[in-house]
Design a protein around this motif. Structure first.
Motif, PDB file in Angstrom:
ATOM      1  N   ALA A   1      34.474  28.919  31.306  1.00 48.73           N
ATOM      2  CA  ALA A   1      33.955  30.078  32.052  1.00 48.73           C
ATOM      3  C   ALA A   1      34.306  29.994  33.527  1.00 48.73           C
ATOM      4  O   ALA A   1      34.586  31.008  34.174  1.00 48.73           O
ATOM      5  CB  ALA A   1      32.449  30.181  31.864  1.00 48.73           C
ATOM      6  N   CYS A   2      34.314  28.792  34.079  1.00 48.64           N
ATOM      7  CA  CYS A   2      34.528  28.645  35.526  1.00 48.64           C
ATOM      8  C   CYS A   2      36.000  28.714  35.923  1.00 48.64           C
ATOM      9  O   CYS A   2      36.307  28.806  37.119  1.00 48.64           O
ATOM     10  CB  CYS A   2      33.920  27.328  35.999  1.00 48.64           C
ATOM     11  N   VAL A   3      36.929  28.654  34.950  1.00 47.43           N
ATOM     12  CA  VAL A   3      38.353  28.755  35.283  1.00 47.43           C
ATOM     13  C   VAL A   3      38.642  30.088  35.943  1.00 47.43           C
ATOM     14  O   VAL A   3      39.347  30.180  36.957  1.00 47.43           O
ATOM     15  CB  VAL A   3      39.230  28.556  34.025  1.00 47.43           C
ATOM     16  N   GLY A   4      38.068  31.163  35.380  1.00 44.70           N
ATOM     17  CA  GLY A   4      38.282  32.493  35.960  1.00 44.70           C
ATOM     18  C   GLY A   4      37.737  32.592  37.358  1.00 44.70           C
ATOM     19  O   GLY A   4      38.364  33.197  38.242  1.00 44.70           O
ATOM     20  N   GLU A   5      36.540  32.025  37.566  1.00 41.78           N
ATOM     21  CA  GLU A   5      35.950  32.066  38.915  1.00 41.78           C
ATOM     22  C   GLU A   5      36.818  31.295  39.905  1.00 41.78           C
ATOM     23  O   GLU A   5      37.004  31.717  41.050  1.00 41.78           O
ATOM     24  CB  GLU A   5      34.535  31.464  38.858  1.00 41.78           C
ATOM     25  N   HIS A   6      37.386  30.151  39.425  1.00 46.81           N
ATOM     26  CA  HIS A   6      38.220  29.351  40.316  1.00 46.81           C
ATOM     27  C   HIS A   6      39.476  30.118  40.726  1.00 46.81           C
ATOM     28  O   HIS A   6      39.915  30.044  41.874  1.00 46.81           O
ATOM     29  CB  HIS A   6      38.605  28.047  39.593  1.00 46.81           C
ATOM     30  N   PHE A   7      40.026  30.892  39.777  1.00 49.13           N
ATOM     31  CA  PHE A   7      41.229  31.674  40.088  1.00 49.13           C
ATOM     32  C   PHE A   7      40.934  32.922  40.903  1.00 49.13           C
ATOM     33  O   PHE A   7      41.844  33.585  41.385  1.00 49.13           O
ATOM     34  CB  PHE A   7      41.942  32.083  38.794  1.00 49.13           C
ATOM     35  N   SER A   8      39.634  33.275  41.041  1.00 49.36           N
ATOM     36  CA  SER A   8      39.283  34.528  41.749  1.00 49.36           C
ATOM     37  C   SER A   8      39.666  34.466  43.206  1.00 49.36           C
ATOM     38  O   SER A   8      39.848  35.488  43.863  1.00 49.36           O
ATOM     39  CB  SER A   8      37.774  34.806  41.603  1.00 49.36           C
ATOM     40  N   ASP A   9      39.755  33.255  43.770  1.00 52.47           N
ATOM     41  CA  ASP A   9      40.191  33.113  45.163  1.00 52.47           C
ATOM     42  C   ASP A   9      41.722  33.173  45.191  1.00 52.47           C
ATOM     43  O   ASP A   9      42.413  32.176  45.097  1.00 52.47           O
ATOM     44  CB  ASP A   9      39.697  31.780  45.734  1.00 52.47           C
ATOM     45  N   SER A  10      42.262  34.389  45.306  1.00 49.19           N
ATOM     46  CA  SER A  10      43.717  34.590  45.248  1.00 49.19           C
ATOM     47  C   SER A  10      44.433  34.153  46.503  1.00 49.19           C
ATOM     48  O   SER A  10      45.652  34.116  46.554  1.00 49.19           O
ATOM     49  CB  SER A  10      44.027  36.070  44.969  1.00 49.19           C
ATOM     50  N   SER A  11      43.676  33.814  47.539  1.00 52.29           N
ATOM     51  CA  SER A  11      44.319  33.375  48.789  1.00 52.29           C
ATOM     52  C   SER A  11      44.843  31.954  48.670  1.00 52.29           C
ATOM     53  O   SER A  11      45.568  31.488  49.538  1.00 52.29           O
ATOM     54  CB  SER A  11      43.336  33.462  49.963  1.00 52.29           C
ATOM     55  N   LYS A  12      44.421  31.286  47.599  1.00 56.82           N
ATOM     56  CA  LYS A  12      44.847  29.903  47.420  1.00 56.82           C
ATOM     57  C   LYS A  12      45.639  29.782  46.124  1.00 56.82           C
ATOM     58  O   LYS A  12      45.440  30.536  45.192  1.00 56.82           O
ATOM     59  CB  LYS A  12      43.634  28.968  47.390  1.00 56.82           C
ATOM     60  N   GLN A  13      46.521  28.781  46.100  1.00 59.67           N
ATOM     61  CA  GLN A  13      47.289  28.526  44.897  1.00 59.67           C
ATOM     62  C   GLN A  13      46.597  27.449  44.077  1.00 59.67           C
ATOM     63  O   GLN A  13      45.935  26.558  44.608  1.00 59.67           O
ATOM     64  CB  GLN A  13      48.712  28.086  45.258  1.00 59.67           C
TER      65      GLN A  13
END
Length: 550
Positions: free
Chosen positions: A35-47
């Protein structure tokens, strides 16, 4: 407990702290649940670089950031070309720059490393091993190979010694025979004189007896023989033979002994395996035991002198008039061109571009024919051009004689520019007696048929004399007179002998290999095509004969 870790402590997601982990972000070293993978990717300013936890890599040893203590440089600024840490990125100094992750490149870099390793282990290093082994083998063979050369030289020396001993014995035998004849003549003369002396002694004794005697009958019957003995016996006069040693010509002695080709060591620098594998020698084409005639082209000239291949099926010919003809094997005239001056062309050659070149002895020019237009490229002063050939580098080699006919030389031209002049050997002696037909060999040797000197004269690319070929030793009844000359892909030298109706085939070091006869009549000019078919210009019949000899 996690079903796959029943005997271990459950590892939980670093974000929510309640759900067992499934993945890991290698960029930020964070363990994540599904579930948290999506939240981690939500910050698009970072790779990010997220992979299944079980496929995670061992913690890489990142370099420390020189600007921020205790920070690791896990990123790389493509524009600045430097490693950067999270703080460096957050500071805004690299805003707008392309930031890549070390781990993103790690996979492709690892693949590249595997490829390099595989190539090094399976292709490159074995080739080095092979080369090292070859060098060792070659070193081991040096003693054997050079020993063979020494043996050959010694054997040649023994042969010459035997020949010299045989000549010495012949001379000694001749001297003894003359001595015996001289003594025999003197002995015969001695016997005649001795006989006369015996008669004289008897007459003298008789006269003395008569004078002492008073016998009148002896005195009255005496007949004088003095007049008979006044004519003395013939006196033998002989001119003793003398021995006149000829001056030993070291050059001729060296040639008679045999030539040793120079050691040629070529070191190729910077060749890759691909280019090294691509370099190959021409396929070996053995000489046919029985060369065969495959075509006879009727040129229509009264006398034919030169032939030059444009292709396998087209040859240029020049004879005893101002017209040069292009013909096919069926004797069909494809085109004809007249010389610019109206003089007879002395020789013809075809350039690498397929253009015709001819020399004009009468006006001292070398001319190029392109699209049927004639352009004079060389005009000589004090020299007359004779024969010409085109080199592998598309230069022209021209043989020429001086106006007075006392000097001859070979000159190399690039276009109209003289690049090289070859006239004398290392001792300053003339290399050529006259300008003859010329050809460049595959090894870049320059071969000239010097008819006046009865020799084929071969120099290397620098103009240094390599050898002179003066005919096969078996031909003792007629002088060697080479006319046309050409070379082939095997570095053979072929020269036409007009008087003996044959072609001599030599190797690149001047060793005679065999003759070509093929019912030739007065062969003059020669050339070979790209498939090593030989074309022979017969002077008297004015035919070009195509011969397969390889």
């Amino acid at each position: 407990m996690h079903p796959r870790r029943s005997a271990q402590e459950v590892l939980l997601c670093n974000l929510c702290g309640t759900v067992p982990l499934e993945s890991r972000c290698e960029v930020y070293n964070i363990n994540l649940c599904k579930a948290c993978v999506g939240e981690h990717f939500s910050d698009s300013s970072k790779q990010h670089y997220v992979m299944p936890y079980l496929q995670r890599k061992s913690t890489p040893n990142y370099p420390k950031c020189p600007k921020h203590a205790n920070e690791l440089c896990k990123h790389h600024c493509e524009k600045c070309g430097i490693p950067v840490c999270i703080t460096c990125i957050s500071s805004g100094k690299h805003k707008g720059h392309k930031i890549s992750e070390f781990l993103e490149k790690l996979s492709s870099k690892t693949q590249s490393l595997h490829k390099d390793l595989e190539e090094l282990e399976t292709r490159i290093y074995p080739r080095y091993e092979e080369m090292a082994s070859d060098v060792q083998t070659e070193k081991a063979e040096i003693e054997t190979n050079y020993g063979k050369l020494t043996t050959f030289a010694e054997q040649r020396g023994e042969i010459l010694h035997r020949e010299i001993t045989a000549i010495l014995n012949q001379r000694k035998s001749a001297i003894q025979e003359m001595k015996n004849k001289h003594l025999s003549t003197l002995n015969k003369n001695t016997e005649e004189i001795t006989q006369k002396m015996a008669e004289l002694k008897q007459i003298i004794s008789d006269l003395k007896s008569i004078l002492k005697s008073n016998d009148v009958s002896l005195t009255s019957t005496y007949k004088s023989r003095n007049s008979e003995f006044r004519t003395l016996p013939p006196k033998v006069r002989a001119t003793l033979p003398s021995f006149t040693p000829q001056k030993i010509n070291k050059d001729q002695l060296n040639e008679m002994f045999g030539c040793l080709s120079p050691l040629s060591i070529n070191t190729q620098h910077g060749d890759t395996m691909k280019s090294a594998e691509a370099v190959s020698s021409p396929p070996v084409k053995p000489l046919l035991d029985d060369p065969c005639l495959t075509a006879a082209i009727d040129t229509g000239y009264c006398n034919l002198f030169s032939v030059s291949c444009l292709s396998e099926d087209q040859v240029w010919a020049r004879g005893e008039n101002k017209t040069m003809k292009l013909l096919n094997p069926q004797s069909k005239l494809l085109t004809s061109i007249q010389t610019k001056s109206g003089n007879y062309p002395t020789d013809i050659a075809v350039t690498r571009d397929g253009y015709l070149v001819y020399t004009d002895y009468s006006n001292n020019t070398v001319n190029l024919i392109k699209n049927k237009k004639i352009r004079t490229v060389i005009t000589l002063q004090g020299w007359r051009p004779l024969y010409v050939c085109c080199t592998a580098g598309n230069d022209l080699l021209v043989t020429m004689d001086s106006y007075d006919g006392e000097q001859s030389k070979v000159v190399r031209y690039s276009g109209s520019t003289e690049k090289q002049s070859i006239q004398f050997d290392d001792q300053g002696r003339p290399l050529y007696s006259s300008g003859g037909y010329i050809s460049e060999n595959r090894n870049l040797d320059i071969c000239v048929a010097d008819c006046v000197a009865s020799a084929v004269v071969v120099v290397n690319q620098s103009g240094k004399l390599r050898f002179r070929y003066t005919g096969h030793p078996s031909n003792t009844w007629q002088s060697f007179n080479p006319f046309g000359i050409t070379t082939d892909s095997q570095s053979h030298i072929l020269t036409a002998e007009f008087n003996n109706d044959c072609i001599h085939i030599l190797d690149q070091d001047g060793q005679f290999l065999r003759y070509i006869h093929c019912d030739l009549h007065a062969p003059w000019g020669l050339c070979v095509d790209i498939r090593d078919n030989l074309f022979v210009a017969e002077c008297v019949t004015a035919k070009v004969k195509k011969i397969q000899y390889l």
